[in-house]
Structure formats: structure tokens, C-alpha cells
Design a protein around this motif. Structure first.
Motif, short mmCIF file in Angstrom:
data_model
loop_
_atom_site.label_atom_id
_atom_site.label_comp_id
_atom_site.label_asym_id
_atom_site.label_seq_id
_atom_site.Cartn_x
_atom_site.Cartn_y
_atom_site.Cartn_z
N CYS A 30 1.50 -2.05 3.31
CA CYS A 30 2.76 -1.32 3.51
C CYS A 30 2.93 -0.97 4.98
O CYS A 30 1.97 -1.00 5.76
N GLY B 56 5.60 -2.33 0.65
CA GLY B 56 6.42 -1.12 0.62
C GLY B 56 6.66 -0.59 2.02
O GLY B 56 5.95 -0.95 2.97
N GLN B 57 7.67 0.25 2.14
CA GLN B 57 7.99 0.85 3.44
C GLN B 57 8.23 2.35 3.26
O GLN B 57 8.95 2.77 2.37
#
Length: 315
Positions: free
Chosen positions: A158, A186-187
């Protein structure tokens, strides 16, 4: 919109005012950096105990990018490899470093039970746009390429950051989508700067001029960008991108008393409209920068726990 600070946030703001805190736009970048570094001793909470914290040298075309790798006591692993978060510190692309966000990275590693790598990208005005972007993209690619030797699962990598770092994380996620590499799981975007137009209503509301003001943002912008046209480049203003479809799941956090509030909220909404899985959290009674102030503001610790839970829940 009307903003009422939480009682503890109001006390912190009052303390900063009474201390005669100088505005960043009245300082040189070197002075501002040192002032920001010293503030952490007053605002950062006690760090959790980790298994290890070590320096890391990331090799890029422009030279070595300093970094720091954090391994928590409890680490989620599969086949000996762990999820990770590549973190970019805030500070308007001008101030901030590995030390100013050391405790935040320790907390995220602990709460998320994952490896955190904090990246010390080049700062303006010595290195203007897109130097920070280039370093963020290069560092993330290098980490993905060296994932096994770092104990990292490349499929669970991420990116994240606060403010200017949230901007860089968003841009890295977009760049990875455009080039189809590396895979970003993911961020995490903590009150991210997403549009250098700076025309959202929250930039003009007097209630949001707390610590980070519209004037300070212009000071950061003028140090970071080369020319006005740079603001139109999605690498500076990711919100300018026509479509946000195909980006990784996002955790977006905003604060009510923050000039960047509306652009962060709008970015989260556009991600959702583009079919991206979004978890949006707002802290209406807090101001920009609260996330690093866990010693004074418990909502920062609440946010870290919530972020950690979100990171743990990612596939």
C-alpha cells in the motif's frame, strides 16, 4: 460551513497562538524545517515498542533515496511475507522528514501489523516539482522489486501519506495504474492536497485558517512548483485527472478546520463515483496536522487505530 473545534483542539490552537508561533511564510525553508522538527517533541505521543527500526537506502536513477523501515512486534505474515505501507511524510513538499513522522510510522506499523517504509523524498525549493513525485514513484517501484528480501508481499503493498504526502501517495497510485506496475493494494490519504487551484470553499473560510492557512499553502506552492502551469499537471493536482477508475481501495481522512477539507472530500467522492472502494473518515472538530499530535489530541490516536484496522482488513 460552520466549524467548531473540539475542546482539546481549541486548547492546542490557543497554546500555539500564545507561544508566538511564527507563520511559515515569514521564515526561510531552512528555518521552517527546523521549527517543524522541534515541534514534534511537544506534539508526538509516546511511540509503541517495535521489533525493529532501521535505515534503508533506496537506489534510484537520481541517486540514493533515504528511507526507514519499521517492523512491529506483531506482524501479519503469509509464507513468511508481510503486507506493507510505503509512507510519504507531509510538510508542503518543503518541510518534514523521516524524524518528523517517525512516531506516526511506528504507530501505523503497530496498529496495522505490517511493515512501514517511510521515504525521504527530495524537497523544494532545492528540488522543485516533479522531483518529489519522481522519488515517490521510484521508491515504490524499488520496494516492490525488492519485496522478498525486505520480507514484503508485493501483492499487499500500500501507499500512504499526510497532506503533501497524501498528494504523493495518490499520484503514485495513479502512476502505477497508468504503467500497470507495481501492484498497489490500497492508498491511505490523510487530509491530502489534491488540486493546486485552491478554489474550494474551505480555502476561503476563516474557521479553517488554523495553523495551516491559505497563505501558507501558497508559500508551499510557490516553493514547490516551477511555473503556474505545473498546477494543471495531474502529478501535482491528481484531482485534475479525467477518470479515477481502476485505482486501488482508498482510505481518505479529512479535518473540519482545514483549508484542504473540501478537496479531500471531493476526491473521496470522485473515487467512489468511479467505482473505487472508499472508506471516508472526517474529524469535524480537528485542524490540519492533528494526525501527528497524539500527545495532545486523542483523536489522532483514534484515527491511527481506525487506519490500522482498515489496513488489516485489506485483502
Amino acid at each position: 460551513m460552520p466549524v467548531t473545534l473540539d475542546p482539546d483542539a481549541a486548547l492546542v490552537f490557543k497554546a500555539f497562538q500564545e507561544a508566538g508561533r511564527p507563520a511559515y511564510e515569514t521564515l526561510t525553508p531552512a528555518e521552517a524545517r527546523e521549527y517543524y522538527r522541534q515541534a514534534r517533541f511537544v506534539t508526538n505521543p509516546e511511540p509503541p515498542l517495535l521489533k525493529s527500526v532501521a535505515p534503508l537506502a533506496i537506489h534510484a536513477a537520481k541517486g540514493i533515496i533515504p528511507a526507514r523501515i519499521y517492523t512491529p512486534m506483531t506482524l501479519r505474515q503469509s509464507n513468511g511475507l508481510a503486507p506493507s505501507l510505503v509512507f510519504f511524510h507531509g510538510g508542503g513538499w518543503v518541510i518534514g522528514d523521516l524524524d518528523t513522522h517517525d512516531v506516526v510510522c511506528r504507530k501505523l506499523a503497530d496498529e496495522g501489523q505490517l511493515i512501514v517504509i517511510s521515504v525521504d523524498y527530495r524537497r523544494a525549493p532545492e528540488y522543485k516539482f516533479p522531483a518529489a513525485v519522481d522519488d515517490a514513484i521510484a521508491a515504490t517501484a524499488w520496494i516492490a522489486d525488492h519485496a522478498p528480501e525486505l520480507g514484503i508481499d508485493a501483492g499487499r503493498l500500500c501507499v500512504g501519506g499526510d497532506s503533501a504526502g497524501g498528494n504523493l501517495a495518490a499520484v503514485v497510485a495513479i502512476a502505477a495504474r497508468e504503467s500497470k506496475s507495481p501492484s498497489i493494494a490500497g492508498q491511505v490519504l490523510v487530509y491530502p492536497a489534491t488540486d493546486f487551484a485552491m478554489t474550494h470553499p474551505s480555502h476561503r473560510e476563516p474557521e479553517t485558517s488554523i495553523l495551516l492557512t491559505h497563505t501558507v499553502i501558497r508559500w508551499f506552492r510557490d516553493h514547490y512548483l516551477n511555473v503556474a502551469a505545473d498546477a494543471d499537471d495531474w502529478r501535482a493536482s491528481p484531482a485534475r485527472l479525467e477518470t479515477l477508475a481502476g485505482l486501488p481501495p482508498a482510505y481518505v481522512l479529512t479535518a473540519g478546520a482545514d483549508p484542504l477539507r473540501d478537496e479531500g472530500e471531493e476526491y473521496a467522492r470522485r473515487l467512489d463515483q468511479a467505482g473505487v472502494a472508499v472508506t471516508y473518515r472526517t474529524f469535524p472538530g480537528q485542524f490540519h496536522g492533528f494526525f501527528t499530535m497524539g500527545k495532545l489530541l486523542d483523536q489522532a490516536n483514534v484515527a491511527a487505530r481506525d487506519m490500522g484496522a482498515w489496513l488489516q482488513a485489506l485483502k
